[in-house]
Design an enzyme around this catalytic site. Structure first.
Site, short mmCIF file in Angstrom:
data_model
loop_
_atom_site.label_atom_id
_atom_site.label_comp_id
_atom_site.label_asym_id
_atom_site.label_seq_id
_atom_site.Cartn_x
_atom_site.Cartn_y
_atom_site.Cartn_z
N SER A 125 60.18 34.11 4.90
CA SER A 125 60.39 33.32 6.11
C SER A 125 60.08 31.84 5.92
O SER A 125 60.40 31.03 6.79
CB SER A 125 59.51 33.86 7.26
OG SER A 125 58.14 33.71 6.95
N GLU A 126 59.47 31.49 4.79
CA GLU A 126 59.12 30.09 4.56
C GLU A 126 60.07 29.44 3.55
O GLU A 126 61.08 28.88 3.94
CB GLU A 126 57.65 29.98 4.15
CG GLU A 126 56.72 30.42 5.27
CD GLU A 126 55.26 30.44 4.88
OE1 GLU A 126 54.63 29.36 4.95
OE2 GLU A 126 54.75 31.53 4.51
N MET A 127 59.79 29.56 2.24
CA MET A 127 60.67 28.92 1.27
C MET A 127 61.71 29.88 0.68
O MET A 127 62.71 29.43 0.13
CB MET A 127 59.86 28.26 0.17
CG MET A 127 59.12 27.02 0.64
SD MET A 127 58.37 26.11 -0.70
CE MET A 127 57.98 24.56 0.14
#
Length: 319
Positions: A125-127
């Site tokens: 969900s981030e990088m």
């Protein structure tokens, strides 16, 4: 009456003892340390990587995208936006002074900054990336090959990327807050109301969880000690379970790392769920659900005045 004698008589009324030099003695809060000595080549490389969007799988997101140093080290959003354009599950904490926390992430799942970097790069969900891709991408860049070669004998590796980023983050110390100056002996730098606010902060028990060098960040605590915060807020999520998601221990249900209060006046919104939009909202929730106490309006105002003295500086400018 001399200024020193006046302070000597006044400070016990404010709950502060002074040394002979005028510096506060045995306070539960401590001033920030100096920035630790680091390899300058690794610091500069880490700074570049902190601003490098190619750490994300689609080149859309860098560390600096969510940790904006000009905005207190966070991004002023309830939930940061990940590489895929969707909000992440928890509020982004400030990167300033993160090296002083005893664990990283709200649920404390990382014990070092390097481990935190390792997780964020691969987070779906981030990088959304992976380390093979990151190393390959950076190795294809001649400038990075040179910079890594100068900073590390073995050049571009996963471990070295993580170390360079963590080395840079260890320099992100927001020094010289007015409260730090007070702790270091400049007892006139705070107003009487701010000093009374600090005393109220201690009297009400805020200091039980928010203490030490980082004014928090050194223990876990249940969110909702004196009431069911999540029932009152409504719309519970898995993220609200806190450390329970890691340990499956009932005692860890709704338990989170106590956040640092440094720079708290410039890092709204607050809490893991970003639900408190203002500092006043956050203080109200803390009194209700952590302390179970009803303060006077005056005391809340005084405490907020004190909290605003915790804002430090970065590169010589106030945050």
């Amino acid at each position: 009456m001399s200024p020193f004698l006046y302070r000597l008589l006044l400070m016990p009324l404010l709950g502060v003892c002074l040394t002979a030099s005028g510096a506060p003695l045995d306070e539960p809060l401590k001033p920030l340390p100096a920035v630790p000595q680091q390899n300058p080549l690794r610091v500069e490389l880490g700074r570049q990587l902190f601003n490098e969007p190619r750490l994300s799988v689609n080149g859309s997101l860098s560390c600096a995208s969510c940790h904006r140093l000009e905005s207190g080290g966070a991004d002023n959003k309830a939930f940061s936006i990940g590489f895929n354009g969707q909000p992440v599950a928890v509020n982004t904490p400030s990167v300033f002074n993160a090296s002083l926390n005893f664990r990283q992430f709200w649920n404390g799942r990382a014990d070092t900054l390097e481990t935190q970097v390792h997780a964020v790069v691969q987070s779906p969900s981030e990088m959304g990336s992976n380390w093979e891709y990151v190393v390959q991408t950076l190795s294809a860049d001649a400038a990075y090959r040179t910079a890594f070669g100068n900073a590390y004998p073995d050049g571009v590796t996963m471990i070295n990327v993580q170390n360079a980023l963590a080395t840079y983050e260890r320099t992100l110390i927001s020094a010289n807050s007015r409260f730090d100056q007070y702790l270091l002996g400049d007892t006139d730098i705070l107003t009487r109301e701010e000093k009374y606010g600090y005393q109220r902060f201690k009297d009400y028990g805020c200091i039980a969880c928010h203490q030490g060098i980082n004014i928090g960040g050194n223990m876990f605590q249940k969110f909702g000690v004196m009431g069911d915060y999540f029932k009152t807020r409504g719309n519970p999520t898995d993220t609200d379970l806190g450390r329970y998601l890691l340990t499956k221990d009932e005692e860890d249900r709704y338990v989170f790392k106590v956040p640092s209060l440094r720079n708290v006046a410039v890092t709204a919104p607050y809490f893991h769920d970003g639900s408190a939009k203002t500092l006043e909202d956050a203080v109200e929730v803390m009194f209700s659900f952590q302390l179970g106490r009803i303060p006077s309006v005056e005391d809340k105002v005084l405490i907020i005045k004190f909290l605003k003295t915790l804002t430090g500086e970065w590169e010589g400018k106030p945050l």
